[in-house]
Scaffold this active site. Sequence first.
Site, PDB file in Angstrom:
ATOM      1  N   LYS A   1      82.110  50.554  -2.373  1.00 26.11           N
ATOM      2  CA  LYS A   1      83.206  50.472  -1.656  1.00 26.11           C
ATOM      3  C   LYS A   1      83.132  50.302  -0.098  1.00 26.11           C
ATOM      4  CE  LYS A   1      86.711  51.345  -3.618  1.00 26.11           C
ATOM      5  NZ  LYS A   1      87.409  50.336  -4.611  1.00 26.11           N
TER       6      LYS A   1
ATOM      7  N   CYS B   1      50.740  53.436  32.312  1.00 27.60           N
ATOM      8  CA  CYS B   1      51.620  53.429  33.729  1.00 27.60           C
ATOM      9  C   CYS B   1      51.445  54.877  34.112  1.00 27.60           C
ATOM     10  CB  CYS B   1      52.986  53.014  32.951  1.00 27.60           C
ATOM     11  SG  CYS B   1      54.000  52.351  34.546  1.00 27.60           S
TER      12      CYS B   1
ATOM     13  N   HIS C   1      51.707  48.094  30.705  1.00 25.57           N
ATOM     14  CA  HIS C   1      52.420  48.366  29.346  1.00 25.57           C
ATOM     15  C   HIS C   1      51.616  47.527  28.051  1.00 25.57           C
ATOM     16  CE1 HIS C   1      55.104  51.592  30.583  1.00 25.57           C
ATOM     17  NE2 HIS C   1      55.245  50.976  31.341  1.00 25.57           N
TER      18      HIS C   1
ATOM     19  N   GLU D   1      51.305  48.120  25.062  1.00 20.70           N
ATOM     20  CA  GLU D   1      52.171  48.009  24.047  1.00 20.70           C
ATOM     21  C   GLU D   1      53.221  46.925  23.600  1.00 20.70           C
ATOM     22  OE1 GLU D   1      52.418  49.934  26.419  1.00 20.70           O
ATOM     23  OE2 GLU D   1      54.258  51.049  26.537  1.00 20.70           O
TER      24      GLU D   1
HETATM   25  N1  GLN Z   1      57.381  56.330  37.194  1.00 18.73           N
HETATM   26  C1  GLN Z   1      56.361  55.524  37.378  1.00 18.73           C
HETATM   27  C2  GLN Z   1      56.668  54.524  38.291  1.00 18.73           C
HETATM   28  O1  GLN Z   1      57.626  54.024  38.432  1.00 18.73           O
HETATM   29  C3  GLN Z   1      55.817  55.071  36.039  1.00 18.73           C
HETATM   30  C4  GLN Z   1      56.468  54.177  35.282  1.00 18.73           C
HETATM   31  C5  GLN Z   1      56.011  53.930  33.800  1.00 18.73           C
HETATM   32  O2  GLN Z   1      55.651  54.773  33.417  1.00 18.73           O
HETATM   33  N2  GLN Z   1      56.762  52.842  33.267  1.00 18.73           N
HETATM   34  O3  GLN Z   1      55.774  54.081  38.639  1.00 18.73           O
END
Ligand code: GLN
Length: 524
Positions: A184, A371, A497, A499
């Site tokens: 439904k 980061c 990053h 990832e």
């Molecule tokens: N806060 C930190 C910066 O702006 C790391 C940023 C993050 O981990 N993406 O540099």
Amino acid sequence: MKVIVTTGGVLSGLGKGVTTASIGRILKDRGYNVIPVKIDGYVNVDPGTMNPYEHGEVYVLDDGSETDLDLGHYERFLNTDLTGESNMTTGSVYKTVIEKERRGDYLGKTVQIIPHITDEIKRRLRKFKDADVLLIEVGGTVGDMENMVFIEALRQLSRENENKFLFVHLSYVPVIPSGEQKTKPTQHSVKELLSLGIQPNIIIGRCETPLTEKTREKIALFCGVRPDEVLSDPDIEDIYDLPMIFRDQDMHNILVKKLCLESKPVYDFQWEDNVKRTHSCKKEVTIGIFGKYTGLEDAYLSIKESFKHAGAVNGCKVKLKWVESEDVTSKDFASLDAILVPGGFGSRGVEGKITAIKYAREHKIPFLGICFGLQLAVVEYARNVCNLKNANSTEVDPDTKYPVIDLIPEQKGLSKKGATMRLGAYECDISRNSIAYRLYQQDKVFERHRHRWEVNPEYIGVLEEKGLVFSGKCQGKNLMEILELPNHPYFVGCQFHPEFKSRPEKPAPLFAGLVGAALKSKKS
Ligand code: GLN
């Protein structure tokens, strides 16, 4: 160009992104060039200013666009690099139209949702003319006020391009305690779609269990499709199986036939082989992730996926243990084979992350800091090895005596918050004889960034003197991109990053290295 539109019914959170990505994969395996686009109804121009706790991770592309996390699914499933044009929001569309209006482009006219906003949406979609198939996912659920105008634009486009559009509707099929699958809610959501002028061509039932013959027939009868155009999307353990689950229901033939695509005799089994290999892994490592958004795994979605890819190349499964960094205790380290500190912002939970980094360094537990994780590894090293008491990042303590992490000069004085970080792919030069070089096997790599702070160049000398190695640098700018420690099984930090570029077919080297080291230290 042919177009497939996916909409969602009944509930959000059904996995429309993964479904859309899987449809894309099926077509890609048959040799079609697929370009995915995600439409988001919110008024933010992009999700860059949103809290990951509310919206999940902000996914960053090569071109620096901050996008919805579904773009991550698309890039991973299709093994492709997208541009910011693949994510459209209400905010971005209105921004363009309002800017045009202020410039005087519509002089004399009343600017209206129809046709001006719908025209802008259509203009953007027409730009993808090089795709064999444009795959458009409409975020949210049919009936939401905020995606109405997009659905209207798609309805208009489909009328202008008869036989080139296919509407796929993903809907929820609940199972009641008696075990019966109920249709439904799906009937109602298809009615809602019909009231907007759209008859779906394929209906996918998201259900705990595969749809029964009876359920498929019922949905077909009430929703204007044939039973073979009703497909099942049951609960599965591994999202990467979904393309095969659809293929086994003949989805590829339905799509090719309905869209009158030129049929291609190819079929690429690489994806399937890869998934099968992952499932056959017997060994397992446990990795602790010390972050502050651990209550919502979607906040670290790409990291979670990267570990699957990294596990597969190392022949093992990766179990993740999420640790809220605000309350770290020694018990949290028990049974961890490796530690990861992901990206982050602000001061909450910082000391817990530093405790985890110290533990990894001193106990020789494989460690990767991403980061903010790299920045806090520098803070930890400065405090505990270089004797710079209370050293910190100026993000966390603006008055610290030892600002080992400081704002990048270009970032100083910026007051606007949207899309102003150092964003997207930048080059990183890697020194030979380093862990980084062993893993990347390249002198220069391009990885994606999202940050405002960096290692303060004034402290590089003292950190290096005390043994910290910066093995990756953005030469032109003197930005430290990768750090590592010799005399440690694996202690690596990266300012970027990794990832965001990890794919099942191309695992991120720094993740693969961490899992490899975890496996090795587990054995020894
Ligand atoms: N806060 C930190 C910066 O702006 C790391 C940023 C993050 O981990 N993406 O540099």
